[in-house]
Design a protein around this motif. Structure first.
Motif, mmCIF file in Angstrom:
data_model
loop_
_atom_site.group_PDB
_atom_site.id
_atom_site.type_symbol
_atom_site.label_atom_id
_atom_site.label_comp_id
_atom_site.label_asym_id
_atom_site.label_seq_id
_atom_site.Cartn_x
_atom_site.Cartn_y
_atom_site.Cartn_z
ATOM 1 N N TYR A 163 -19.847 7.622 13.056
ATOM 2 C CA TYR A 163 -19.449 7.818 11.659
ATOM 3 C C TYR A 163 -20.678 8.115 10.779
ATOM 4 C CZ TYR A 163 -16.944 7.291 7.271
ATOM 5 O OH TYR A 163 -16.398 7.530 6.040
ATOM 6 N N ARG A 164 -21.771 7.400 11.061
ATOM 7 C CA ARG A 164 -23.000 7.629 10.286
ATOM 8 C C ARG A 164 -23.547 9.026 10.519
ATOM 9 N NH1 ARG A 164 -28.176 3.880 10.181
ATOM 10 N NH2 ARG A 164 -29.081 5.943 10.173
ATOM 11 N N CYS A 165 -23.527 9.482 11.786
ATOM 12 C CA CYS A 165 -23.990 10.836 12.096
ATOM 13 C C CYS A 165 -23.118 11.869 11.381
ATOM 14 C CB CYS A 165 -23.952 11.096 13.599
ATOM 15 S SG CYS A 165 -25.310 10.348 14.473
ATOM 16 N N LYS A 166 -21.817 11.597 11.346
ATOM 17 C CA LYS A 166 -20.895 12.504 10.638
ATOM 18 C C LYS A 166 -21.294 12.608 9.159
ATOM 19 C CE LYS A 166 -16.651 11.856 8.180
ATOM 20 N NZ LYS A 166 -16.368 13.205 7.737
ATOM 21 N N LEU A 167 -21.550 11.452 8.535
ATOM 22 C CA LEU A 167 -21.880 11.444 7.107
ATOM 23 C C LEU A 167 -23.227 12.119 6.830
ATOM 24 C CD1 LEU A 167 -20.825 7.864 5.896
ATOM 25 C CD2 LEU A 167 -19.574 10.008 5.638
ATOM 26 N N MET A 168 -24.200 11.859 7.717
ATOM 27 C CA MET A 168 -25.553 12.367 7.491
ATOM 28 C C MET A 168 -25.714 13.792 8.016
ATOM 29 S SD MET A 168 -26.895 9.372 6.441
ATOM 30 C CE MET A 168 -28.579 9.024 6.762
ATOM 31 N N GLY A 169 -24.706 14.302 8.738
ATOM 32 C CA GLY A 169 -24.821 15.633 9.325
ATOM 33 C C GLY A 169 -25.801 15.663 10.482
ATOM 34 N N GLY A 170 -25.964 14.521 11.175
ATOM 35 C CA GLY A 170 -26.922 14.451 12.288
ATOM 36 C C GLY A 170 -26.282 14.718 13.634
ATOM 37 N N PHE A 171 -27.117 14.855 14.656
ATOM 38 C CA PHE A 171 -26.640 15.052 16.022
ATOM 39 C C PHE A 171 -26.498 13.702 16.715
ATOM 40 C CE2 PHE A 171 -28.890 19.039 15.093
ATOM 41 C CZ PHE A 171 -27.871 19.936 15.359
ATOM 42 N N LEU A 172 -25.553 13.636 17.652
ATOM 43 C CA LEU A 172 -25.389 12.416 18.438
ATOM 44 C C LEU A 172 -26.476 12.396 19.511
ATOM 45 C CD1 LEU A 172 -21.520 12.663 18.834
ATOM 46 C CD2 LEU A 172 -22.759 11.159 17.272
ATOM 47 N N ASN A 173 -27.263 11.334 19.512
ATOM 48 C CA ASN A 173 -28.415 11.291 20.403
ATOM 49 C C ASN A 173 -28.425 9.971 21.181
ATOM 50 O OD1 ASN A 173 -31.322 10.313 20.847
ATOM 51 N ND2 ASN A 173 -31.574 12.508 20.546
ATOM 52 N N LEU A 174 -28.416 10.081 22.504
ATOM 53 C CA LEU A 174 -28.319 8.876 23.340
ATOM 54 C C LEU A 174 -29.494 7.940 23.110
ATOM 55 C CD1 LEU A 174 -26.725 7.362 25.537
ATOM 56 C CD2 LEU A 174 -28.084 8.561 27.240
ATOM 57 N N ASN A 175 -30.676 8.516 23.042
ATOM 58 C CA ASN A 175 -31.870 7.705 22.854
ATOM 59 C C ASN A 175 -31.826 6.921 21.534
ATOM 60 O OD1 ASN A 175 -35.116 7.596 22.322
ATOM 61 N ND2 ASN A 175 -34.494 7.457 24.470
ATOM 62 N N ALA A 176 -31.380 7.584 20.489
ATOM 63 C CA ALA A 176 -31.281 6.923 19.181
ATOM 64 C C ALA A 176 -30.259 5.801 19.246
ATOM 65 C CB ALA A 176 -30.894 7.937 18.113
ATOM 66 N N PHE A 177 -29.122 6.068 19.926
ATOM 67 C CA PHE A 177 -28.100 5.031 20.008
ATOM 68 C C PHE A 177 -28.576 3.846 20.847
ATOM 69 C CE2 PHE A 177 -24.372 2.991 21.911
ATOM 70 C CZ PHE A 177 -23.834 2.481 20.741
ATOM 71 N N GLN A 178 -29.305 4.135 21.925
ATOM 72 C CA GLN A 178 -29.843 3.049 22.754
ATOM 73 C C GLN A 178 -30.725 2.134 21.907
ATOM 74 O OE1 GLN A 178 -31.584 5.532 25.761
ATOM 75 N NE2 GLN A 178 -29.911 5.185 27.212
ATOM 76 N N ASN A 179 -31.508 2.730 21.010
ATOM 77 C CA ASN A 179 -32.352 1.919 20.124
ATOM 78 C C ASN A 179 -31.522 1.030 19.211
ATOM 79 O OD1 ASN A 179 -34.810 2.691 21.116
ATOM 80 N ND2 ASN A 179 -35.025 4.409 19.709
ATOM 81 N N HIS A 180 -30.364 1.535 18.765
ATOM 82 C CA HIS A 180 -29.478 0.720 17.928
ATOM 83 C C HIS A 180 -28.943 -0.474 18.717
ATOM 84 C CE1 HIS A 180 -29.403 3.016 14.260
ATOM 85 N NE2 HIS A 180 -29.191 4.137 14.937
ATOM 86 N N VAL A 181 -28.605 -0.229 19.991
ATOM 87 C CA VAL A 181 -28.086 -1.327 20.832
ATOM 88 C C VAL A 181 -29.182 -2.373 21.029
ATOM 89 C CG1 VAL A 181 -27.217 -1.936 23.131
ATOM 90 C CG2 VAL A 181 -26.387 0.119 21.997
ATOM 91 N N LYS A 182 -30.394 -1.896 21.308
ATOM 92 C CA LYS A 182 -31.513 -2.821 21.494
ATOM 93 C C LYS A 182 -31.732 -3.647 20.233
ATOM 94 C CE LYS A 182 -33.653 0.129 24.905
ATOM 95 N NZ LYS A 182 -34.747 1.043 25.245
ATOM 96 N N SER A 183 -31.657 -2.962 19.099
ATOM 97 C CA SER A 183 -31.840 -3.630 17.820
ATOM 98 C C SER A 183 -30.753 -4.686 17.603
ATOM 99 C CB SER A 183 -31.811 -2.582 16.722
ATOM 100 O OG SER A 183 -31.990 -3.167 15.484
ATOM 101 N N LEU A 184 -29.517 -4.344 17.986
ATOM 102 C CA LEU A 184 -28.395 -5.289 17.848
ATOM 103 C C LEU A 184 -28.665 -6.552 18.661
ATOM 104 C CD1 LEU A 184 -25.280 -5.854 17.096
ATOM 105 C CD2 LEU A 184 -24.788 -4.873 19.327
ATOM 106 N N ILE A 185 -29.147 -6.373 19.906
ATOM 107 C CA ILE A 185 -29.384 -7.522 20.778
ATOM 108 C C ILE A 185 -30.525 -8.389 20.243
ATOM 109 C CG2 ILE A 185 -30.000 -8.245 23.122
ATOM 110 C CD1 ILE A 185 -28.612 -5.631 24.081
ATOM 111 N N VAL A 186 -31.601 -7.737 19.779
ATOM 112 C CA VAL A 186 -32.722 -8.495 19.214
ATOM 113 C C VAL A 186 -32.252 -9.279 17.988
ATOM 114 C CG1 VAL A 186 -34.977 -8.292 18.097
ATOM 115 C CG2 VAL A 186 -34.480 -6.926 20.102
ATOM 116 N N THR A 187 -31.423 -8.642 17.147
ATOM 117 C CA THR A 187 -30.923 -9.316 15.942
ATOM 118 C C THR A 187 -30.025 -10.489 16.312
ATOM 119 O OG1 THR A 187 -30.953 -7.154 14.880
ATOM 120 C CG2 THR A 187 -29.842 -8.904 13.703
#
Ligand SMILES: [Zn+2]
Length: 184
Positions: free
Chosen positions: A100-124
């Protein structure tokens, strides 16, 4: 992220189809492929670009976590699944939020970027469990034990997008875990 699930459940998320009905947008087509009207189902599942990305993430999870085996369907992906464990449901919700965020920002879906979000979620999650209440660390470990391997390691942390922020968190976590171990 919970607001996103609420909006999906009540079909009130700002998809292009809905925005066109409200006269906010002229083009109701999908933000990623521009081929078909962007309904809720289309945005999160039917679009080929999105579905390919979801499958890529699914494949990454299945290959990274031992014994993890779950199928994704349109229904499971859109509404979550009570049979799935907390990490899987949380990651699915995070994935929808990322799309949804990529849709709003007009960005591309990127596996590496999403993996970082998952890592961030776990650390948080680990930070919250450790710093808010020490006993909760056991609950965190029990729930997330298979997924902890996805978390950033010390080397990766140096190159992590949110490095300074995360390093502070990690130092605090390690310190608190150490204090907890000394005390018990
Ligand atoms: Zn599309």
């Amino acid at each position: 992220m919970r607001w996103l699930q609420y909006r999906i459940n009540h079909r009130i998320l700002g998809t292009n189809t809905l925005l066109k009905k409200m006269n906010i947008r002229d083009n109701e087509n999908c933000s990623f492929c521009n081929n078909f009207p962007e309904t809720l189902c289309y945005l999160f599942w039917d679009c080929n670009i999105v579905k390919h990305f979801v499958m890529e993430v699914h494949q990454w999870l299945m290959s990274s976590i031992p014994y993890l085996n779950f199928e994704l369907s349109k229904k499971t992906f859109l509404f979550g699944c009570p049979q799935l464990n907390i990490p899987c449901n949380d990651i699915i919700l995070l994935l929808k939020y990322y799309i949804y965020r990529c849709k709003l920002m007009g960005g591309f879906l990127n596996l590496n970027a999403f993996q970082n979000h998952v890592k961030s979620l776990i650390v948080t999650e680990q930070f919250v469990a450790t710093c808010i209440q020490l006993v909760k660390l056991d609950t965190f470990t029990k729930v997330w034990q298979d997924f902890i391997r996805l978390r950033v390691n010390c080397f990766e942390l140096l190159f992590f997008p949110y490095a300074t922020f995360q390093i502070q968190y990690m130092l605090k976590i390690n310190l608190l875990v150490l204090c907890h171990k000394i005390r018990s």
